[in-house]
Structure formats: structure tokens, C-alpha cells
Design a protein around this motif. Structure first.
Motif, PDB file in Angstrom:
ATOM      1  N   ARG A  65       5.032  13.307  -2.667  1.00  0.00           N
ATOM      2  CA  ARG A  65       3.949  12.706  -1.883  1.00  0.00           C
ATOM      3  C   ARG A  65       4.403  12.485  -0.453  1.00  0.00           C
ATOM      4  O   ARG A  65       5.584  12.245  -0.205  1.00  0.00           O
ATOM      5  N   ASP A 122     -11.836  10.006   3.959  1.00  0.00           N
ATOM      6  CA  ASP A 122     -12.045  10.707   5.230  1.00  0.00           C
ATOM      7  C   ASP A 122     -12.653  12.081   4.994  1.00  0.00           C
ATOM      8  O   ASP A 122     -13.520  12.524   5.738  1.00  0.00           O
ATOM      9  N   LEU A 148       3.053  10.786   3.599  1.00  0.00           N
ATOM     10  CA  LEU A 148       2.064  10.187   4.500  1.00  0.00           C
ATOM     11  C   LEU A 148       2.593  10.385   5.912  1.00  0.00           C
ATOM     12  O   LEU A 148       3.664   9.892   6.248  1.00  0.00           O
ATOM     13  N   ASN A 152     -14.016  -1.109   3.370  1.00  0.00           N
ATOM     14  CA  ASN A 152     -14.430   0.194   3.894  1.00  0.00           C
ATOM     15  C   ASN A 152     -14.823   1.169   2.787  1.00  0.00           C
ATOM     16  O   ASN A 152     -15.722   1.988   2.968  1.00  0.00           O
ATOM     17  N   ILE A 177      -9.447  -2.433   3.805  1.00  0.00           N
ATOM     18  CA  ILE A 177      -9.452  -1.131   3.144  1.00  0.00           C
ATOM     19  C   ILE A 177     -10.506  -1.095   2.038  1.00  0.00           C
ATOM     20  O   ILE A 177     -11.334  -0.190   1.977  1.00  0.00           O
ATOM     21  N   LYS A 197     -10.973   7.336  11.835  1.00  0.00           N
ATOM     22  CA  LYS A 197     -10.740   7.702  10.454  1.00  0.00           C
ATOM     23  C   LYS A 197     -10.201   6.526   9.644  1.00  0.00           C
ATOM     24  O   LYS A 197      -9.576   5.619  10.183  1.00  0.00           O
ATOM     25  N   LEU A 198     -10.438   6.556   8.334  1.00  0.00           N
ATOM     26  CA  LEU A 198     -10.006   5.453   7.489  1.00  0.00           C
ATOM     27  C   LEU A 198      -8.487   5.415   7.346  1.00  0.00           C
ATOM     28  O   LEU A 198      -7.888   4.350   7.305  1.00  0.00           O
ATOM     29  N   ILE A 199      -7.876   6.584   7.291  1.00  0.00           N
ATOM     30  CA  ILE A 199      -6.427   6.631   7.081  1.00  0.00           C
ATOM     31  C   ILE A 199      -5.690   5.998   8.264  1.00  0.00           C
ATOM     32  O   ILE A 199      -4.576   5.481   8.119  1.00  0.00           O
ATOM     33  N   LEU A 227      -3.812   2.716   7.982  1.00  0.00           N
ATOM     34  CA  LEU A 227      -2.479   2.590   7.398  1.00  0.00           C
ATOM     35  C   LEU A 227      -1.372   2.826   8.423  1.00  0.00           C
ATOM     36  O   LEU A 227      -0.243   2.418   8.217  1.00  0.00           O
ATOM     37  N   HIS A 274       5.591   3.018  -2.487  1.00  0.00           N
ATOM     38  CA  HIS A 274       6.206   4.130  -3.205  1.00  0.00           C
ATOM     39  C   HIS A 274       6.823   5.167  -2.276  1.00  0.00           C
ATOM     40  O   HIS A 274       7.543   6.039  -2.726  1.00  0.00           O
ATOM     41  N   LEU A 330      -7.595   6.906   0.908  1.00  0.00           N
ATOM     42  CA  LEU A 330      -8.165   6.880   2.259  1.00  0.00           C
ATOM     43  C   LEU A 330      -8.350   8.287   2.808  1.00  0.00           C
ATOM     44  O   LEU A 330      -9.343   8.573   3.469  1.00  0.00           O
ATOM     45  N   MET A 331      -7.414   9.179   2.504  1.00  0.00           N
ATOM     46  CA  MET A 331      -7.565  10.550   2.982  1.00  0.00           C
ATOM     47  C   MET A 331      -8.742  11.233   2.282  1.00  0.00           C
ATOM     48  O   MET A 331      -9.490  11.994   2.906  1.00  0.00           O
ATOM     49  N   GLU A 372       0.819  -1.214   0.000  1.00  0.00           N
ATOM     50  CA  GLU A 372       0.000   0.000   0.000  1.00  0.00           C
ATOM     51  C   GLU A 372       0.855   1.268   0.000  1.00  0.00           C
ATOM     52  O   GLU A 372       0.429   2.310  -0.480  1.00  0.00           O
ATOM     53  N   ILE A 373       2.036   1.175   0.618  1.00  0.00           N
ATOM     54  CA  ILE A 373       2.845   2.382   0.778  1.00  0.00           C
ATOM     55  C   ILE A 373       4.243   2.203   0.191  1.00  0.00           C
ATOM     56  O   ILE A 373       5.172   2.933   0.520  1.00  0.00           O
ATOM     57  N   TYR A 391      -2.893   8.776  -7.883  1.00  0.00           N
ATOM     58  CA  TYR A 391      -3.161   8.593  -6.459  1.00  0.00           C
ATOM     59  C   TYR A 391      -2.871   7.154  -6.068  1.00  0.00           C
ATOM     60  O   TYR A 391      -3.043   6.231  -6.872  1.00  0.00           O
ATOM     61  N   PHE A 392      -2.452   6.977  -4.812  1.00  0.00           N
ATOM     62  CA  PHE A 392      -2.236   5.648  -4.270  1.00  0.00           C
ATOM     63  C   PHE A 392      -3.151   5.443  -3.073  1.00  0.00           C
ATOM     64  O   PHE A 392      -3.928   6.329  -2.736  1.00  0.00           O
ATOM     65  N   VAL A 393      -3.010   4.286  -2.439  1.00  0.00           N
ATOM     66  CA  VAL A 393      -3.915   3.955  -1.338  1.00  0.00           C
ATOM     67  C   VAL A 393      -3.980   5.049  -0.246  1.00  0.00           C
ATOM     68  O   VAL A 393      -5.080   5.404   0.185  1.00  0.00           O
ATOM     69  N   PRO A 394      -2.857   5.601   0.212  1.00  0.00           N
ATOM     70  CA  PRO A 394      -2.989   6.626   1.259  1.00  0.00           C
ATOM     71  C   PRO A 394      -3.860   7.804   0.830  1.00  0.00           C
ATOM     72  O   PRO A 394      -4.703   8.271   1.599  1.00  0.00           O
ATOM     73  N   GLU A 395      -3.704   8.263  -0.405  1.00  0.00           N
ATOM     74  CA  GLU A 395      -4.512   9.385  -0.890  1.00  0.00           C
ATOM     75  C   GLU A 395      -5.996   9.000  -0.917  1.00  0.00           C
ATOM     76  O   GLU A 395      -6.852   9.783  -0.508  1.00  0.00           O
ATOM     77  N   GLU A 402     -10.300  17.895   4.562  1.00  0.00           N
ATOM     78  CA  GLU A 402     -11.489  17.693   5.396  1.00  0.00           C
ATOM     79  C   GLU A 402     -12.148  19.015   5.768  1.00  0.00           C
ATOM     80  O   GLU A 402     -13.377  19.115   5.805  1.00  0.00           O
TER      81      GLU A 402
END
Lengths: 216, 228
Positions: A71, B74, A73, B113, B110, A85-87, A90, A33, B70-71, A30-31, B64-68, B23
Motif C-alpha cells: 500500500r 475522489d 499514500l 465528507n 472525513i 479533493k478529499l484525499i 490527509l 499502517h 478517500l481516493m 488514519e495512516i 481498505y483503509f482511510v486513504p483508499e 479518477e
């Protein structure tokens, strides 16, 4: 990409330590990159607002990197994680210890906490993962606890087993956290103060840091 | 009612708030929509969801990747939480409830959700069982809530094998219930083989499938009632 401007910037704004780690080995798909970890540490003994300062510093690091088109995180400090929260899902894919050791700011001590040569375990950590090709600092790959077993002998719950950490054995269980948690719960119910903190205060590296702070 | 230009401005704020995972912007846009009497459904679908569609496109384009993602999700929820109480009956033609969860042995949630979010958006009542859900729990929950739809998610081939068992049990007790499966190892072929009614490779597909299925179910019931 030179990391010094970012490091100096964060230190000016209140960071005790800043390191850049190549964290490629520790990443899940998932992360994948985001293979640079900016490890940010703040000395807890400075004042009580450690978590606030860390969050602020993280924001600055994210801003600095985003402005250059990268980018990010943010992995917030452990004690500052909103559950709803969904984030949040991770965050547990990556732990601050990885960023700290990969950036050479410390090793995982027998007490299961990051130990820094200068500040011991008295640091609080936050991480910003990024795809910016920052020059990584040399990592620390082996424990430097040596024969010292003060935290093993002083742990009131018997949770500290005395194992030496090594990057080659990431799955080795260094601390029996269930014992530590059980004692924390008990302390919480008795005196509303869960952390005993013996494993931090007894560590020679932490004690030296306190002595030096006292001298100043 | 706000004029057209102002309305467009608010919708754009909601849409961009989601895309830029901001947000605060979503919350602000949602509050403005409510204060200025914008239709809440419109704010959700032409603002928030429109933004999420763009996010889906950016994900496909590997921008975009998974973190984006999910953000962004949110941010969408930040707006949705404010708009939801002001929604009239969702005008999708259908409305239903859904039981959703990741099957036993699998802690990856993920994707689940994101699918859940799309159901929330569409006004479904969602019973979220979470992850690593024992197979029988799906069967029990469906019976208890009389949901029209059950969604099973799995990320691993090892946990995916629990799916046909759940499908069989639910269908035996309640043949009218529709079942949808999803997740990386699943496919249309597997869905057909196991007797699932739908398969969705991603969140936006799951929603479309779900609406179609519930509509079909209602039609069947209506036809039955008409015959009596």
C-alpha cells in the motif's frame, strides 16, 4: 526488505536524495499502517521543473511498491496540492520534514527548513508513505546548526527565533511563521515575488552546495 | 441507446474506477455514458454507487483503509461531476435539502465528507457548513434554508456534548425538522436520549436513514394537507 533497488531506481530517474524513514512515531490512526516514509528530494537549483520531477518520481515509487503488493499514500510537494479533493485532508497529517529527519537526510534548521549536510536547504521534498517493510536508514534526532545564527540575524521579518530543533521537542516553535507570512504578503503585493529566501541563501550548508555546484 | 453488453461494460468501468480509485477511468466511463445516451441516474447508482458499496465492504474487511476510501471518493466525484448535469429528477421518491457539519471544537471531517457525498449522490441539496461549526450556525442555517434535515457529526466526546444543545434549539424553532447525528463517539442510545431522529454509524447508513426520514416528513405534510 532491501531498499537499495528502489533508491537506485529513483536516483537514476532524477532524484537528488532518497531515504527510507521509520515514521511510526509521527503517524495518526488514519495512516498508522503506513509506517515507512520514502523521502524523495530534488535539488531546486538544477532546473525550474522541480515540482514536476518530484511528482513524476512519486509516481514511480508508488508504481514500484504497488507492483510488489504494498500500500502507498503519496504526500505531494507542498506547492503542488489541489485543494478540492478529499484525499487532500490527509496530507496535513504528515509533513515532509518528518520523513526527511526520520530517514537521516537532514535536520530541521533554525530557519525551520530541512537542512541536509551536503545540499543545505536547497532541496524540495515529496514523501511516499508505505507499509512495505523497507529497511529504514538511521534517523537524525538533533539539530546540527550549532552556534551558527546567520539566518536569525539575516531574516528581514525577525521570524527566525534561533531555537535548536530536537526530535524530543516536536511541538517547539522554531520559526514565528506569522511574521514570515506577513512579510511574504507584503512582498507579493509590492513586487509579485513572495519569497525572500534569505534564510536559505545565507545558510553555510546551502552556500557550500552552491559553491561546489559552481565549481563543477 | 447503447446495447446491453456495451451498457454493462460502461457500468463496470465506472464501478471498477471507484473501487480501484482511478479518477481517469471514472471520468472516461462517465463521458462514455453521456455520449452513448446511457441513463445518468443508472450510471450513478449501478456504476459509481455500486462501486462505493464494494469499497465499504473492503473497508469493513480491512482490505481498505482511510486513504483508499478517500481516493475512491475522489474517483466517484470525478464521475459524478460529469453525470450530475444529465440527471433527471432523482427517482428516489423523495428529494430534500440537508444542512451538514462537524460541531464546534471538532476539526475531524472525513466521516462528514463521506456522508455528504452520499447525499450528493442521492440528489439532495447539501448545505455544507464545514468543520468546527459554532452551534448557533446550525440553527440559523436550518431556518434560512428551510432544510428538512440537519446532520451533526463529531469525532470526540468533548465536542459531542454540543449536540444536544443544537438539537434542542432547532426543535424549539422548527419541530418538523429532522436531525441526525453521527461519528465515532455517538450511539443509538445517545441519539434517543438527546431527541435526535436518526443515528448513523457510517456513510451508507446515514443515507438510508436520511431518505427514510425525509419520506416520513413528506408523508406527514401530505396527511395534514389532505385533512384541510
Amino acid at each position: 526488505m532491501d531498499a537499495d533497488p528502489l533508491k537506485q531506481y529513483l536516483k537514476r530517474e532524477g532524484a537528488t536524495l532518497v531515504g527510507i524513514g521509520d515514521v511510526t512515531e509521527a503517524l495518526t490512526s488514519e495512516i498508522m499502517h503506513l509506517n515507512r516514509g520514502v523521502a524523495i528530494a530534488v535539488n531546486r537549483s538544477l532546473n525550474r521543473k522541480t515540482v514536476e520531477i518530484l511528482s513524476m518520481l512519486q509516481g514511480l515509487a508508488v508504481g514500484w511498491l504497488s507492483a510488489r503488493g504494498y500500500r502507498t499514500l503519496s504526500i505531494p510537494p507542498d506547492s503542488d496540492r489541489r485543494k478540492d479533493k478529499l484525499i487532500t485532508k490527509l496530507y496535513k497529517l504528515f509533513c515532509h520534514k518528518t520523513a526527511a529527519t526520520c530517514s537521516g537526510l537532514g535536520w530541521v534548521g533554525k530557519n525551520g527548513l530541512v537542512i541536509n549536510r551536503q545540499y543545505g536547504s536547497k532541496l524540495s521534498w515529496a514523501t511516499v508513505l508505505t507499509n512495505a517493510p523497507l529497511v529504514a536508514d538511521p534517523p537524525i534526532r538533533e539539530s546540527e546548526c550549532g552556534d551558527c545564527d546567520l539566518c536569525v540575524r539575516h531574516c528581514p521579518s525577525g521570524a527566525v527565533k534561533g531555537h535548536l530543533w530536537s526530535v524530543r521537542e516536536p511541538r517547539k516553535k522554531i520559526v514565528a511563521y506569522e511574521k514570515c507570512t506577513a512579510l511574504k504578503d507584503k512582498r507579493q503585493s509590492l513586487e509579485n515575488k513572495p519569497n525572500c529566501g534569505f534564510c536559505v541563501t545565507v545558510c553555510p550548508y546551502s552556500r557550500r552546495a552552491s559553491r561546489e555546484a559552481g565549481r563543477k | 441507446m447503447a446495447d446491453e453488453a456495451r451498457k454493462k461494460e460502461i457500468l463496470e468501468k465506472l464501478r471498477n474506477g471507484v473501487i480501484q480509485y482511478d479518477e481517469d477511468a471514472c471520468r472516461e466511463g462517465a463521458n462514455e455514458a453521456v455520449a452513448e445516451g446511457l441513463d445518468a441516474n443508472e450510471a450513478i447508482f449501478d456504476g459509481l454507487v455500486s462501486g462505493m458499496e464494494e469499497v465499504g465492504r473492503l473497508f469493513e474487511a480491512q482490505e481498505y483503509f482511510v486513504p483508499e476510501i478517500l481516493m475512491c471518493a475522489d474517483a466517484l466525484y470525478a464521475g459524478l461531476d460529469i453525470l450530475k448535469p444529465h440527471c433527471k429528477q432523482m427517482d428516489l421518491g423523495v428529494k430534500g435539502s440537508v444542512v451538514i457539519g462537524t460541531v464546534e471544537g471538532d476539526v475531524h471531517d472525513i466521516g462528514k465528507n463521506l456522508v455528504k457525498m452520499m447525499f450528493d449522490v442521492a440528489g439532495f441539496h447539501v448545505y455544507d457548513l464545514g468543520r468546527d461549526v459554532p452551534l448557533d450556525k446550525f440553527v440559523d442555517e436550518q431556518l434560512k434554508t428551510d432544510s428538512e434535515l440537519v446532520c451533526l457529526s463529531a469525532m470526540m466526546t468533548t465536542s459531542m456534548v454540543g449536540m444536544p444543545k443544537v438539537i434542542e434549539k432547532i426543535k424549539a424553532k422548527n419541530p418538523n425538522c429532522m436531525i441526525m447525528i453521527g461519528g465515532a463517539p455517538t450511539s443509538k442510545d445517545l441519539a434517543d436520549k438527546w431527541g435526535a431522529d436518526g443515528y448513523a454509524e457510517d456513510a451508507s447508513n446515514a443515507l438510508k436513514e436520511a431518505i427514510k426520514m425525509v419520506a416520513f416528513l413528506k408523508k406527514l405534510r401530505d396527511e395534514k394537507a389532505a385533512k384541510k
